[in-house]
Every structure is written in C-alpha cells, then in structure tokens.
Motif scaffolding. Structure first.
Motif, short mmCIF file in Angstrom:
data_model
loop_
_atom_site.label_atom_id
_atom_site.label_comp_id
_atom_site.label_asym_id
_atom_site.label_seq_id
_atom_site.Cartn_x
_atom_site.Cartn_y
_atom_site.Cartn_z
N PRO A 166 31.05 22.51 25.73
CA PRO A 166 30.01 22.45 24.71
C PRO A 166 29.61 23.86 24.29
N LEU A 167 29.51 24.09 23.00
CA LEU A 167 29.18 25.42 22.51
C LEU A 167 27.72 25.75 22.80
N PRO A 168 27.46 26.95 23.32
CA PRO A 168 26.06 27.37 23.49
C PRO A 168 25.45 27.70 22.14
N ARG A 169 24.28 27.14 21.88
CA ARG A 169 23.67 27.30 20.56
C ARG A 169 22.18 27.59 20.69
N ALA A 170 21.65 28.32 19.74
CA ALA A 170 20.23 28.66 19.70
C ALA A 170 19.48 27.50 19.07
N GLY A 186 14.23 19.70 10.74
CA GLY A 186 13.47 19.27 11.90
C GLY A 186 12.90 20.40 12.73
N GLY A 187 13.32 21.63 12.42
CA GLY A 187 12.77 22.79 13.12
C GLY A 187 13.36 23.05 14.48
N HIS A 188 14.52 22.45 14.78
CA HIS A 188 15.11 22.63 16.12
C HIS A 188 15.91 23.93 16.25
#
Length: 508
Positions: A166-170, A186-188
């Motif tokens: 799984p790609l690490p994402r901000a 959604g502001g995530h």
C-alpha cells in the motif's frame, strides 16, 4: 491570515523578514519553519485558494481554473508532452495523490556524488523525512479503501513477481473516492493548505493569493525582495503591482517558474539557471476486465511496486475522472460516448521511470516557462519493456483487452503477441504518450557554482539572501514521487535559515 483577491486587488507594498514565493510543498514547509523561528513571513501565491465546494468531479472546469495554462502546458523537445502543474494555494499537494516516499538509498548515493553534499547520505535527511511524515499524518493506504481497481493492480503485479505494498500517503481517513485530481472535498488529504500553511498562519505568517511574482529585487549581490502582478484567476487579467521587501527571499515556485523568475531578474549563476531540467518518463495502460470494476471506487493511487528487474521503474495503480483520463484511450466526442460503458470494467497501471534525460527551461516573452526535454531512444525502449510487463500482467489476471495508447504499437492488445508490439525497435521518443508531472532539476544543487545554481544550504551561488526550496534543486530525477523529498529538503534548508534545532526530530 490568508488574503483573497478582494483583499489584494489594489496591490500592496510590504516589509518582511522573509518572503516565500509559492505555497506548495516546499514553500509551505519554509513558511511554517520560518514563522516558528519568529520571523515575519509573507507568502505570495500566484493562484487562488480552492474552496471545498469547488472540488467537484467536473475535471475540465477544475483543471481550467486551478492549473497553469488550464492544464494544457506542454513540454517540447523530443515530443510534445503535457505537464499538469497546479496554480492554487497549496500547489501540487492539492491535486496530487499525496504519495509520500523517501528517496531510495541508491538515489541518495548518486545525489551525494552529483552535488558534493553529504547531507543526502547522513542522518539529517532521515530526521527531516520523519518530521514531514508526522506533520502530514503519512500512513500506508488502508486495504479497506483500495477498491477493486487497486486490488487488480496488486494481483497483476504479484503474478509477474513484482511485489508491492500500500502506498504511503499524506491522508487521514481516506474515503476512497478517487477524486485526488480535483482536490479532496472531504478534507482528508493533508495538502499544504490544510497542514503546514495553517501552522504558519498561526505563528504569524501572512499569505497573499493571486500574486504572481515576476522578479527578484536585489542590490548588488544581495536579494532584497520580490515584485509582481495581482492577477484575477478568472480571465487572468492583471490588476495591480505588488512588492515585498525582505532580507530573505525563498523561492518555491516550482521547477518551471523558479528559473524563469530568476532569469527575468538577471540571475543566471554562470548560465546554470534553467540549463538542466529533468522529469520522470513513462506511460500507462488500461485493462478492460471481464468483471465490473467500478474504478471510481477506491483510493486514487493506493497500490505501488518497485521493479527489481528495471532499476528506477515504479508501478502504481491510478484513476482520474474519465473526462480527463479516458480521452487518451477512449477517444473524444461521439466515439468517447460510444465506449463510455466500458469504463466500469477499467483498471489502470501507470509506469514511472527515472530515465536518463536532459532538458532546459527558458523564459518566454510573456513570462511563462518554455520547457524542453530530450529522451534518448534507448530509454524509450526501457519504458516500453516495463509497459509490456504490465500489459502481460493485466492479461494474465483476466483483462479481455489492454489499451496501450502508444502510437506504433497495437492499440487494443488481447494476447502476448500483441504486447510484443511494444518492443518494436522503431518506437522512439515521439511515440511516448506521457504526462510529465514529476519535474525537477532546473536549478540543481552543486558544491561548485559552475555545475549548479544552489549550494547545499539551498542558497543561490553568489547571491546573499536568496534560497530555493522546491524540486528545482534536485541534482537529478528522484525515482519516486517527489513531494516528500521536496518537503524534507525545504525543512533542512529553512530550519538552518531560521536557526531551529535540527536534531529535534519531533518538531513540525
């Protein structure tokens, strides 16, 4: 405080300790660090703030409003390739997939040799990455929001021995809506407008949008500030001039605009500004599966893998609104509508490659960048080899057809004999169908002023008070998505400039 168009339309004239040009990953980190250090910081951003209500699935309208040249900016040279660069508060972090990967060790060693800087192989960069990952809440994409599309990419790559993760994402609490290209309503997504810029503002920074810098002011060999135009984002009409005087000028306008601004200011550092320009090259494939995939469900880019066979080749699952993505594989107009029903069966694999390319950025008469890049034919063949591996993988896990979008190759590949067409030796640079979104190196870091534009502290050689903290300073391509490295280098440079404690790995 963030100043919108109505606040700045008459222009302004300010004094500051530091002016930061650009509010993307490099500029936002710089603003947060320098504000935390007690400096009076002014951030100037060419584009407007994007409100959540503007982050819709109307991709053509969104791209026209919030990307440079309406997302139609092209890089010439070997080919004419689009380069989609955001023009809004938060920069590329608002519209990318928030992938956060550190430099591979082998690239760090190359950069250390190319730049003459030991910081690429030392612990300081590791500490900076840790601060950035904590500051953006970076975490692996949850399997629960992969969607069937990303899982097919996983299965396909696994089947040919390319194991990924799984790609690490901000992102915090990703909803898997696959809308990263048009923001995150959604502001995530922890884009700069939601993470580092609010911290900078809380520490006293002022942010001025719709402010397009066109020059760095200087007296002798010292930068003294910046000037430019207030530009209405609707219609791009120039409204008034602005000026910010500051003893520290921090450039974070991106790998195209930073060199243009310097060149327009008479700063060329022995001809090195804009003389080197790199981008990741690659391509993408769409597999039309024998099952309903509903590709709009799931994280935009949730699964990734690094090739062991081809060094510098990275595979990613990908999606974007069909109006933007499928014009390449599904035609336009009536032909597009006739095939629109196929979209629910689609899965897309993107291949990104750290190729040996060369390029240059100069300034057009209108102040926009003129970027060109040349790709050797042998590097094109490496990309095609990587695409063949991905095409065979998709066919092996149930794709009825794989759409190549590569001129000179079979357009709809159904068998491995069809995928062999990707290896046709006649395929060259003009056949590459790619988007150059990972761009860097136009003001690269080097110990010697004759080989690069900035030293290891990010300071422009021969100019006091002028720093660069964007992807311009990369010595060469990064081999992975550049956002984390842009932020980490900006963190190192501006913590030193602000005299912050670089050993405090938990400070953000």
């Amino acid at each position: 405080m963030i100043h919108a168009l109505d606040d700045v339309r008459a222009g302004y004239d300010l004094d500051a300790d530091a002016v930061v040009v650009g509010s993307g990953p490099g500029g936002a980190v710089a603003a947060a660090n320098l504000s935390k250090a007690g400096m009076r910081v002014v951030v100037v951003e060419a584009g407007p703030e994007v409100k959540p209500e503007d982050m819709t699935r109307n991709a053509p309208l969104f791209l026209a409003r919030y990307f440079w040249e309406g997302a139609l900016r092209m890089v010439g040279g070997s080919n004419q390739s689009p380069s989609m660069q955001a023009r809004c508060l938060g920069g590329s972090s608002v519209v990318n997939s928030a992938i956060m990967l550190p430099l591979p060790d082998w690239v760090r060693r190359i950069w250390a040799e190319q730049s003459g800087s030991e910081q690429f192989t030392g612990p300081a960069l590791d500490d900076a990455y840790q601060r950035i990952f904590e500051g953006t809440k970076t975490a692996p994409t949850p399997m629960a929001v992969m969607g069937r599309r990303n899982l097919i990419v996983k299965e396909a790559l696994d089947s040919v021995g390319i194991s990924g993760a799984p790609l690490p994402r901000a992102v915090e609490g990703c909803a898997g809506c696959s809308d990263c290209l048009t923001g995150c309503a959604g502001g995530h997504k922890q884009s700069m407008d939601r993470s580092y810029l609010p911290r900078a503002v809380a520490d006293g920074a002022e942010v001025f949008t719709c402010s397009h810098v066109d020059r760095v002011d200087s007296v002798g060999a010292r930068a003294t500030g910046v000037g430019g135009w207030i530009v209405d984002p609707r219609g791009r009409k120039r409204l008034a001039r602005f000026r910010v005087r500051a003893k520290n000028v921090v450039m974070a306008a991106g790998a195209m605009h930073t060199p243009v601004i310097l060149l327009q200011s008479g700063i060329d550092v022995g001809g090195t500004v804009g003389s080197t320009f790199f981008a990741h090259i690659g391509g993408g494939l769409v597999g039309l599966m024998d099952e309903v995939v509903d590709p709009w469900v799931g994280a935009t880019q949730g699964w990734g893998a690094i090739s062991r066979e081809i060094r510098g080749m990275k595979y990613e699952g990908l999606w974007a609104p069909p109006a933007a993505l499928m014009t390449r594989w599904g035609d336009v107009g009536e032909a597009f509508l006739a095939r629109l029903h196929e979209v629910k069966h689609a899965t897309c694999i993107a291949a990104v490659y750290r190729g040996n390319v060369r390029g240059r950025v100069t300034a057009k008469r209108n102040g926009m960048p003129n970027a060109k890049m040349w790709v050797p034919k042998e590097e094109v063949h490496v990309v095609m080899r990587g695409l063949k591996i991905a095409a065979d993988a998709l066919l092996g896990v149930g794709a009825e057809r794989v759409l190549s979008g590569v001129p000179g190759a079979v357009d709809e590949m159904r068998t491995t004999r069809d995928t062999e067409s990707l290896l046709d030796p006649r395929i060259g640079p003009k056949h590459l169908a790619m988007t150059l979104n990972h761009i860097f190196g136009s003001c690269r870091m080097s110990r010697s002023p004759g080989e690069g534009t900035v030293d290891e502290t990010g300071r422009v050689h021969g100019v006091e008070g002028l720093y660069i903290v964007d992807a311009s300073i990369f010595p060469s391509p990064s081999a992975v998505n550049p956002q984390a490295t842009i932020m980490a280098l900006s963190d190192l440079i501006t913590r030193k400039l602000g005299e912050l404690d670089v050993e405090n790995t938990h400070a953000t």
